[in-house]
Scaffold this active site. Structure first.
Site, PDB file in Angstrom:
ATOM      1  CG  HIS A 140      52.450  37.922  28.557  1.00  7.01           C
ATOM      2  ND1 HIS A 140      51.553  36.785  28.603  1.00  7.01           N
ATOM      3  CD2 HIS A 140      52.278  38.447  29.702  1.00  7.01           C
ATOM      4  CE1 HIS A 140      51.308  36.638  30.103  1.00  7.01           C
ATOM      5  NE2 HIS A 140      51.488  37.834  30.495  1.00  7.01           N
ATOM      6  CG  HIS A 193      50.688  31.586  35.495  1.00  2.00           C
ATOM      7  ND1 HIS A 193      51.527  31.425  36.742  1.00  2.00           N
ATOM      8  CD2 HIS A 193      51.293  32.599  35.085  1.00  2.00           C
ATOM      9  CE1 HIS A 193      52.270  32.311  36.871  1.00  2.00           C
ATOM     10  NE2 HIS A 193      52.576  33.053  35.908  1.00  2.00           N
TER      11      HIS A 193
HETATM   12  N1  LIG Z   1      40.543  38.971  25.884  1.00  2.86           N
HETATM   13  C1  LIG Z   1      40.616  40.076  26.229  1.00  2.86           C
HETATM   14  N2  LIG Z   1      39.513  40.852  26.306  1.00  2.86           N
HETATM   15  C2  LIG Z   1      39.309  41.911  26.887  1.00  2.86           C
HETATM   16  N3  LIG Z   1      40.188  42.554  27.371  1.00  2.86           N
HETATM   17  C3  LIG Z   1      41.439  41.962  27.427  1.00  2.86           C
HETATM   18  C4  LIG Z   1      41.643  40.881  26.966  1.00  2.86           C
HETATM   19  N4  LIG Z   1      43.010  40.412  26.872  1.00  2.86           N
HETATM   20  C5  LIG Z   1      43.318  41.449  27.651  1.00  2.86           C
HETATM   21  N5  LIG Z   1      42.481  42.486  28.011  1.00  2.86           N
HETATM   22  C6  LIG Z   1      42.543  43.472  28.584  1.00  2.86           C
HETATM   23  O1  LIG Z   1      43.964  44.241  28.347  1.00  2.86           O
HETATM   24  C7  LIG Z   1      44.461  44.813  29.684  1.00  2.86           C
HETATM   25  C8  LIG Z   1      45.843  44.117  29.857  1.00  2.86           C
HETATM   26  O2  LIG Z   1      45.995  43.077  30.079  1.00  2.86           O
HETATM   27  P1  LIG Z   1      47.132  42.138  30.802  1.00  2.86           P
HETATM   28  O3  LIG Z   1      48.393  42.642  30.138  1.00  2.86           O
HETATM   29  O4  LIG Z   1      46.795  40.749  30.864  1.00  2.86           O
HETATM   30  O5  LIG Z   1      46.835  42.737  32.131  1.00  2.86           O
HETATM   31  P2  LIG Z   1      48.119  42.681  33.182  1.00  2.86           P
HETATM   32  O6  LIG Z   1      48.958  43.533  32.825  1.00  2.86           O
HETATM   33  O7  LIG Z   1      47.293  43.449  34.446  1.00  2.86           O
HETATM   34  O8  LIG Z   1      48.403  41.504  33.428  1.00  2.86           O
HETATM   35  C9  LIG Z   1      43.775  44.338  30.615  1.00  2.86           C
HETATM   36  O9  LIG Z   1      42.953  45.587  30.913  1.00  2.86           O
HETATM   37  C10 LIG Z   1      42.765  43.446  30.146  1.00  2.86           C
HETATM   38  O10 LIG Z   1      41.536  43.437  31.038  1.00  2.86           O
END
Ligand SMILES: Nc1ncnc2c1ncn2[C@@H]1O[C@H](COP(=O)(O)OP(=O)(O)O)[C@@H](O)[C@H]1O
Ligand SMILES: [Mg+2]
Lengths: 731, 80, 230, 80
Positions: A45, A91
């Site tokens: 995650h 979620h």
């Molecule tokens: N499938 C995806 N395509 C593009 N960017 C992604 C993707 N999955 C995650 N990201 C980018 O990776 C970063 C970390 O995502 P995430 O861990 O979900 O964010 P947060 O910690 O704010 O919940 C974010 O900037 C998100 O936009």
């Protein structure tokens, strides 16, 4: 002190190899708190270890992109010195375990990602996938998820304006709840998570920390099985009122000049927020955990670092500005505590009762985060379904059946539970192609949509990936918007299985191709893997959330038939498929013939772009009175939807059409209505790209769709369309 | 026969209602309230005549509907 | 016309109603913070807006009824200042006792956001002078607890004294069970105080007071106030 | 000192939640349920040491906030 046994390591979801890497980095064995930190930071995650390699292939830039992936949310320029800030997040597992709270906290989390960046949230959307409607759990899951999304968004006062819902038995044990928030921020006031300034105070605000969701992040990264029930106490409860206070307090503070960096505490709470801020700034951080506001007695450093209590934020402030911030948070009745400061050591040092309880190097831990190039296999191509082998059901039977089928029936029962009008700017409510929210105080609008057709993606991940993007782009176009950028939510099964990994790789390829061809870059997103129960994977579901701008709301289009006697014109048919129609993976094939098979309709991106640009031009020139894209269910369903929205019939003049022509799901098409005086000119101009297929007409109880001497009353269509979901829900 | 079901949040689960009530009581000047938690009571009027059978049936109802055992616990009183 | 909108921490229609007030009266209302007991001087109108005042976890409006600002609202009402409570504001006014009765959970227990039809039952008010008697209007509701209840004496008094201002009806103006979205007693959607200066209603007139949003049936309510109070 | 407040709808006031519960129980096959009513329980943790004083104070809280006496009645238990 707890000794770290192989059992404990396994419980933390670390492989032996990964644990060895921990030992190498530390040069000693970690203590339990440290192990917990590694485990969440290296979970799927948080680390994107299986997906990173492929996410990097997505196009992420355009002149209007201010911030692409890598921050809490993506940011694009929407003109007038304003930006749109948006992201989507899943979620899924929490919502399956506790639908109300799981969905509610999903909305809370994505709202925080957006207002963390300085944006006022102006709209929420949600993309939902449930199991078979008659599965014993489905009804309970729908009612809980919908009530939870509404309960949270309604209270916070952000309109929930759109989304999508699909049903398929392969989601029986693993539903999908993807929530998207769109916010608006002034271009000169965007806030980022990169910490700076050695010595600057690190401040905790929001709710107190309890033992909520400890190990939630690890749970979201592990396949479901029978003893997941055991993990139940990790469910978090949302407090939307506190979120509302947090939004107002943060935005009030953001209007001053005291914030250096800010980050919400989402998955893996205090650990990932403090870690990410320091890591991005190349700094260290020292936290005195005793100062963290706690909800319960006897909490341990381990629990404090891993708790996923909701409605909390972490900030780095300008030195000496604590009182300014504290006054604002107190005014809003929120907890405020200076819990540490930035250092130049590059280490995360945690103290508790005056003792150091963790001391970890930040960069090595982040850099050594595992990254896998998992083996993958492409999905074998599915054969093209020959329309000649598909039984012809008379359209008078097929149309009502489709309009009342699970994937096409009205979602009114759902969106009536969402306050979709609060904030007083919703100019296109749920039910059309894209929702449109006016940019407050202007005559411009933001259009948004979420889209994915999982049955296409499963049959052909590349084509399905393209289609998801193309459909989002088309929905924005149909409202008259200029599509600008997307966020994605990649929901897949277990990536350790090559075929599943192949679905992911294929979908990324399709997404990338379409985003590139349509100038529609990815600016944020989220990956949710391991969506499996007892070894059965969900259909691959790369949900796309699209955002566009309408420069003049007087030139916005809706799907509603406006007046009788207008020409109904389909735009975008290709000469070669005009009379045939693509039935593979269509709803006609599935709902009326019981066959879920074949290759999905091809998406010709050049054609898609050309047709969309033409249609948008017509809308912007005020030459069409209604517009709707053709998607699930094909041409006749699109016409029926426009008729129902306008409460006005249609007389179609297609000659002896086949089921394939009426219900085929060929891509890149739109249905528009044109006032009588403009038809001839339009047809002459567009040539074979446009075809006049009938005229609007008939209102009141006699309104009907007529075709080839037969007719179906609108009232019957409405009964089928509106009746299905309330019927399933028993209300 | 009457039965009463008490449904309360499990200890440790955030209780926004309770928190709000405690805050409101404080702002009304009731300082001595250290904590408030809110639960539900469901009163049932049953056909049963046998207390043990009734209790078993109500227990079933709780697990299936009345309590959300993910975050709540319940207690049954049967009033013969 | 000088107006104020009470802002509770969980209000979320405060801005919406301020926009409508400014559009109709040409003058922005004072946004009045809940913790401040002293309302501005010379007010003609106080609006208690929609939203979730303090989260509304115990009962809708219960905590807001004790807010410092509500002391000011009560005093203003006693002086005859017009008070308008919309949705959560209606709930708050019932909880403070400025209006009789109570608002319970909707009959079907679900939050409901949609346009409904209302019949204007009386135009003999500060709030409805610009409607025609019996006029059917379309206005959105958005609430979880709009199921109005009152005891028999209150019910009779409301009827006898012409204090029911709006009732849920069908598009043709018929007051039917089917047209009742929430189970409200006698399809009641809005009522007046004895002095006729306090109106509480569940529907949101501010949400359909702008053609861009799809209708303007809410506008005459603000126009009525402007004429009556200027 | 702990106090518990039971808030229930007055008899005669229609209880939509109770009705929904009864319906849901029927559709789950629990036929023997003649009626269901839902109430609230608020558990308070108080500073007081004197039970009578506590009861009086909680009574105040009920009248001011915890119950809406237009539609609800309440009952207080003090647990010394
Ligand atoms: N499938 C995806 N395509 C593009 N960017 C992604 C993707 N999955 C995650 N990201 C980018 O990776 C970063 C970390 O995502 P995430 O861990 O979900 O964010 P947060 O910690 O704010 O919940 C974010 O900037 C998100 O936009
Ligand atoms: Mg985030």
């Amino acid at each position: 002190m707890t000794t770290i046994t192989p059992n404990i390591i396994a419980e933390h979801g670390l492989t032996a190899e990964e644990y060895q890497r921990v030992l190498d980095i530390l040069g000693r064995a970690p203590n339990l708190t440290e192990l917990g930190i590694f485990s969440v930071m290296w979970s799927e995650h948080c680390s994107y270890k299986s997906s990173k390699k492929w996410l990097k292939t997505l196009p992420t830039s355009a002149p209007w992109v201010i911030q692409g992936p890598g921050e809490n949310a993506g940011v694009i320029d929407i003109g007038d010195d304003l930006t749109a800030v948006f992201k989507m997040e899943s979620h899924n597992h929490p919502s399956f375990i506790e639908p109300y709270q799981g969905a509610a906290t999903g909305v809370g989390g994505i709202l925080r990602d957006v207002f963390t960046m300085g944006a006022r949230p102006v709209a929420n959307l949600n993309a939902l996938r449930f199991g078979a409607p008659d599965h014993p759990k489905t009804r309970h899951l729908i009612s809980g998820v919908v009530a939870g999304i509404g309960g949270y968004g309604n209270c916070v006062g952000v309109p929930t304006v759109g989304g999508e819902v699909n049903f398929h038995p392969d989601y029986n044990g693993n539903i999908l709840v993807n929530a998207m928030t769109v916010g608006i921020a002034p271009a000169d006031r965007i806030f980022y998570s990169k910490a700076s300034g050695v010595g600057n105070p690190v401040v905790y605000v929001g709710s107190k920390t309890g033992r909520d969701g400890i190990h939630g992040a690890t749970m979201a990264s592990a396949e479901f099985n029978a003893d997941s029930e055991e993990k139940r106490p990790t469910v978090q409860v949302g407090d939307p009122f506190t979120e509302k206070l947090l939004i107002e307090a943060c935005l009030e503070l953001m209007a001053t000049d005291v914030i250096v960096a800010i980050q919400d505490m989402g998955a893996a709470g205090l650990t990932s927020s403090s870690f990410e801020m320091a890591s991005k700034g190349g700094l260290g951080v020292e936290l005195t955990l005793d100062r963290v506001p706690m909800r319960e007695e006897g909490m341990t450093p381990y629990e404090l670092m891993l708790s996923e209590s909701q409605e909390r934020m972490l900030m780095v402030l300008e030195p000496g500005k604590e009182p300014v911030a504290e006054a604002i948070f107190r005014k809003w009745g929120l907890d405020f505590a200076v819990i540490g400061h930035l250092t130049d050591t590059g280490r995360m040092v945690l103290t508790w009762n005056g003792e150091t309880v963790a001391d970890l190097p930040i960069d090595p831990l982040a850099e050594a985060a595992p990254e896998y190039d998992r083996p993958w296999e492409p999905t074998p191509p599915a054969p093209v379904v020959d329309a000649a082998d598909v039984p012809e059901v008379p359209w008078t039977e097929a149309l009502p059946a489709l309009m009342g089928s699970p994937d096409l029936a009205s979602r009114r029962w759902i969106w009536e539970q969402y306050d979709h009008m609060v904030m007083g700017d919703t100019v296109q409510r749920p039910g059309g192609d894209a929702a449109v929210v006016r940019i407050h105080g202007s005559e411009r609008g933001l259009a948004m949509t979420t889209d994915c057709t999982p049955r296409y993606v499963r049959a052909d991940p590349v084509m399905g990936g393209r289609q998801a993007v193309a459909e989002a782009w088309r929905n924005l176009t149909a409202a008259g918007a200029r599509p600008l950028a997307v966020t994605d939510n990649m929901n897949f099964g277990n990536p350790e299985k090559p075929l599943i990994m192949g679905q992911f790789v294929g979908a990324c390829q399709g997404l990338a191709e379409a985003c590139r061809a349509l100038d529609f870059p990815v600016v944020s997103g989220n990956v949710s893997l391991y969506n499996e129960t007892e070894g059965r994977a969900i259909p691959p579901t790369p949900t796309i959330g699209g955002v566009g701008v309408i420069d003049d709301l007087d030139r916005m289009a809706t799907v509603t038939f406006k007046a009788p006697g207008e020409a109904i014109v389909v735009i975008g048919e290709r000469p070669d498929t005009r009379e045939s129609g693509w039935l593979g993976q269509s709803l006609y094939l599935r709902e009326l013939c019981g066959r879920e098979e074949g290759a999905p309709p091809p998406v010709d991106l050049e054609h898609e772009r050309h047709v969309g640009d033409v249609v948008r031009g017509l809308i912007q020139a005020g030459r069409v009175s209604a517009c709707h894209d053709v998607s699930d269910g094909g041409l006749l369903v699109a016409v029926a939807e426009m008729a129902l929205a306008g409460d006005m019939g249609a007389a179609l003049t297609l000659a002896a059409p086949s089921a394939a022509a009426l219900f085929g799901e060929d891509q890149g098409r739109y249905v528009v209505t044109v006032p009588a005086e403009g038809v001839t000119g339009l047809l002459a101009e567009l040539g074979t790209l446009a075809r006049h297929i009938g005229d609007t007409g008939g209102t009141g109880p006699d309104a009907a769709i007529t075709l080839g001497g037969a007719e179906v009353a609108l009232s019957d269509l409405r009964a089928a369309h509106e009746g299905w979901l309330p019927g399933v829900m028993g209300a | 026969m009457k039965a009463r079901v008490h449904v309360t949040l499990k200890p440790g689960v955030l209780d926004p209602q309770g928190k709000a009530i405690a805050n409101a009581l404080h702002s009304l000047g009731f300082d001595g309230v250290k904590e408030a938690r809110q639960g539900k009571v469901i009163d049932l009027d049953l056909d049963d005549t046998d207390a043990e059978a009734a209790r078993a049936r109500v227990d079933d109802m709780c697990r299936q509907l009345l309590a959300n055992t993910v975050i709540e616990t319940y207690r049954i009183e049967v009033d013969p | 016309m000088k107006s104020a909108v009470i802002v509770f921490p969980g209000s979320n229609c405060d801005r919406d109603v301020a926009v409508s007030l400014e559009q109709t009266t040409g003058r922005p209302p004072v946004m009045h913070w809940h913790a401040d007991p002293a309302l501005p001087e010379d007010l003609d109108l106080v609006v208690v807006p929609g939203g979730f005042s303090y989260g509304d976890y115990l009962r809708c409006g219960a905590m807001a009824a004790h807010a410092a600002a509500m002391t000011g609202v009560r005093k203003a009402a006693e002086r005859g200042v017009a008070v308008l409570g919309i949705c959560n504001g209606f709930q708050v006014l019932c909880e403070t006792g400025l209006l009789p009765g109570a608002l319970m959970r909707n009959r079907d227990l679900r939050f409901l956001c949609k346009d409904v039809h209302l019949r204007v039952e009386t135009t003999d008010t500060l709030f409805t002078g610009h409607y025609a008697p019996g006029q059917v209007i379309r206005i959105p509701i958005a609430h979880h607890d709009g199921n109005y209840v009152a005891d028999l004496a209150t019910q009779c008094a409301l009827e006898d004294e012409d204090r029911v201002v709006f009732r849920y009806c069908d598009p043709a103006g018929k007051v039917t069970e089917d047209a009742n979205p929430n189970g409200s007693l006698d399809n009641i959607a809005g009522i007046l105080s004895e002095e006729r200066t306090v109106l509480g209603l569940m529907p949101h007139p501010e949400r359909l007071a702008d053609p861009r949003l799809g209708g303007t049936d809410g506008r005459p309510l603000f126009a009525s106030l402007l004429e009556a109070l200027s």
